[in-house]
Write an enzyme that holds these catalytic residues in place. Sequence first.
Site, PDB file in Angstrom:
ATOM      1  N   LYS A  37       0.848  -1.203   0.000  1.00 51.52           N
ATOM      2  CA  LYS A  37       0.000   0.000   0.000  1.00 51.52           C
ATOM      3  C   LYS A  37       0.881   1.250   0.000  1.00 51.52           C
ATOM      4  O   LYS A  37       2.084   1.164   0.316  1.00 51.52           O
ATOM      5  CB  LYS A  37      -0.916  -0.014   1.231  1.00 51.52           C
ATOM      6  CG  LYS A  37      -0.179   0.001   2.569  1.00 51.52           C
ATOM      7  CD  LYS A  37      -1.123  -0.318   3.727  1.00 51.52           C
ATOM      8  CE  LYS A  37      -0.393  -0.255   5.068  1.00 51.52           C
ATOM      9  NZ  LYS A  37      -1.253  -0.702   6.180  1.00 51.52           N
ATOM     10  N   ARG A 141     -11.278   0.557  14.015  1.00 52.16           N
ATOM     11  CA  ARG A 141     -10.948   1.339  12.826  1.00 52.16           C
ATOM     12  C   ARG A 141     -11.790   0.804  11.683  1.00 52.16           C
ATOM     13  O   ARG A 141     -12.813   1.365  11.352  1.00 52.16           O
ATOM     14  CB  ARG A 141      -9.436   1.181  12.580  1.00 52.16           C
ATOM     15  CG  ARG A 141      -8.813   2.246  11.775  1.00 52.16           C
ATOM     16  CD  ARG A 141      -7.298   2.101  11.717  1.00 52.16           C
ATOM     17  NE  ARG A 141      -6.863   0.853  11.083  1.00 52.16           N
ATOM     18  CZ  ARG A 141      -5.616   0.632  10.670  1.00 52.16           C
ATOM     19  NH1 ARG A 141      -4.682   1.546  10.827  1.00 52.16           N
ATOM     20  NH2 ARG A 141      -5.288  -0.499  10.105  1.00 52.16           N
ATOM     21  N   TYR A 264      15.991  30.304   7.553  1.00 52.93           N
ATOM     22  CA  TYR A 264      14.767  30.980   8.016  1.00 52.93           C
ATOM     23  C   TYR A 264      14.731  31.077   9.538  1.00 52.93           C
ATOM     24  O   TYR A 264      15.117  30.126  10.237  1.00 52.93           O
ATOM     25  CB  TYR A 264      13.542  30.190   7.567  1.00 52.93           C
ATOM     26  CG  TYR A 264      13.197  30.343   6.115  1.00 52.93           C
ATOM     27  CD1 TYR A 264      12.895  31.597   5.569  1.00 52.93           C
ATOM     28  CD2 TYR A 264      13.160  29.238   5.279  1.00 52.93           C
ATOM     29  CE1 TYR A 264      12.564  31.728   4.233  1.00 52.93           C
ATOM     30  CE2 TYR A 264      12.831  29.352   3.933  1.00 52.93           C
ATOM     31  CZ  TYR A 264      12.532  30.603   3.415  1.00 52.93           C
ATOM     32  OH  TYR A 264      12.207  30.730   2.092  1.00 52.93           O
ATOM     33  N   MET A 312      11.979  24.328   1.990  1.00 56.69           N
ATOM     34  CA  MET A 312      11.211  23.487   1.069  1.00 56.69           C
ATOM     35  C   MET A 312      12.117  22.671   0.143  1.00 56.69           C
ATOM     36  O   MET A 312      11.921  21.475  -0.051  1.00 56.69           O
ATOM     37  CB  MET A 312      10.274  24.364   0.232  1.00 56.69           C
ATOM     38  CG  MET A 312       9.358  23.568  -0.669  1.00 56.69           C
ATOM     39  SD  MET A 312       8.345  24.620  -1.720  1.00 56.69           S
ATOM     40  CE  MET A 312       7.275  25.384  -0.516  1.00 56.69           C
TER      41      MET A 312
HETATM   42  C1  LIG Z   1      -0.528  -1.643   6.896  1.00 52.00           C
HETATM   43  C2  LIG Z   1      -1.133  -2.927   7.294  1.00 52.00           C
HETATM   44  C3  LIG Z   1      -0.332  -4.065   7.455  1.00 52.00           C
HETATM   45  C4  LIG Z   1       1.175  -4.011   7.399  1.00 52.00           C
HETATM   46  O1  LIG Z   1       1.641  -3.447   8.618  1.00 52.00           O
HETATM   47  P1  LIG Z   1       3.202  -3.313   8.959  1.00 52.00           P
HETATM   48  O2  LIG Z   1       3.201  -2.836  10.367  1.00 52.00           O
HETATM   49  O3  LIG Z   1       3.771  -2.318   8.018  1.00 52.00           O
HETATM   50  O4  LIG Z   1       3.808  -4.652   8.773  1.00 52.00           O
HETATM   51  C5  LIG Z   1      -0.971  -5.277   7.699  1.00 52.00           C
HETATM   52  N1  LIG Z   1      -2.320  -5.340   7.832  1.00 52.00           N
HETATM   53  C6  LIG Z   1      -3.116  -4.245   7.717  1.00 52.00           C
HETATM   54  C7  LIG Z   1      -4.586  -4.392   7.902  1.00 52.00           C
HETATM   55  C8  LIG Z   1      -2.549  -3.004   7.461  1.00 52.00           C
HETATM   56  O5  LIG Z   1      -3.329  -1.923   7.395  1.00 52.00           O
END
Ligand SMILES: *Cc1c(COP(=O)(O)O)cnc(C)c1O
Length: 370
Positions: A37, A141, A264, A312
């Site tokens: 992801k 969540r 800055y 930046m």
């Molecule tokens: C992001 C995620 C993972 C991977 O988590 P890591 O801590 O990066 O290994 C696994 N399962 C779900 C549901 C996630 O959202």
Amino acid sequence: MSPAPGQAALRIDLGAIVANWRDLCARHGAAVAGVVKADAYGLGAAPVARALHAAGCNIFFVAHLTEGLALRQALGVATDGARAGGPAIVVLNGFPPGADGDAALLPVLNSLGDVAAHAAAGRAAGVPRRALLHLDTGMARLGLDAREQAALAADRAPLAVLELRFVMTHLACADEPAHPLNATQAARFAEAAARIAPGVPRSLANSSGIFLGEGFRSALARPGCALYGINPTPGAGNPMRQVATVEAEILQVRDIEAGDTVGYGASWTAREPRRIATVAAGYADGYLRALSGRSLALLHGRPVPLVGRVSMDLTTFDVTDVPQAAPGDRLLLVGGPGNTPDDIAARCGTIGYEVLTSLGARYLRVHADA
Ligand SMILES: *Cc1c(COP(=O)(O)O)cnc(C)c1O
């Protein structure tokens, strides 16, 4: 490929990612997915997934539908239907039935509403819909909460028109082995999965969960961060190989006098004559502004302190102790001893995940082959 003049380079060692995946497979002793992801945590979902797939990884997780569609394009083949073959791609945030077109993505069903929608589509098509079922056991969540789990256990009819590949949950505190919620979640998951989806393979651990031991083994682990070199066992040594480095170019080196200020806000004042190198990367490149005055980089193998604020597009380092420092030299902003994404995160109160996923779009991304 080499960077354009002044362009910073993000180098990604695909061989290290594959080695980390193999290491996690050996530790887990069961199937291990690749979580790619957010563009593989900023490191390039397509090249990372291709390398892992070539090494034998057959299931990938993304968060968004758009990420899943792009990954299917990159990996080529759909998982079912007429174009059988290729790895499975799971969309953690789910999607409405049919929204994946012919990409054959697997949705995660995160609520009773999701279950009902995909079941209705399966009933209408006369073909069970493939999906994963997510049971929330302590994250609050996504995933069916306890009330929804009870309702589904009481009426399992929708499951008859679903082909559940896995039933999953997600650990809230896996990076804190002593946290009592770990065992609580594992127990809640075992109980709910047996009641709602008996016989369906289970998926429990993220990266850190793989290191929690026997009670956290499942048919499929879902590591992300550990693949990319982030320490899944904070507080203990990092068992993973480092993956990413960022090199940026020195544009100018100048001598300043005692009393001169840099950057800055004039937030840093030289107490004696110093040499300052101005480097062509800044917070727009994900070199976080919160690192102002509290980071370092490596130049010709030696640590040089960041002075003043991160701008930046530019950052300033005190290179007085590296006399050969010159414009055109490349400085290691991320990577090297004491300068991993985790080290950098610790300097500014965040986590390695955020350091990696912040890395911006201006880098030349160079993927070294596995
Ligand atoms: C992001 C995620 C993972 C991977 O988590 P890591 O801590 O990066 O290994 C696994 N399962 C779900 C549901 C996630 O959202």
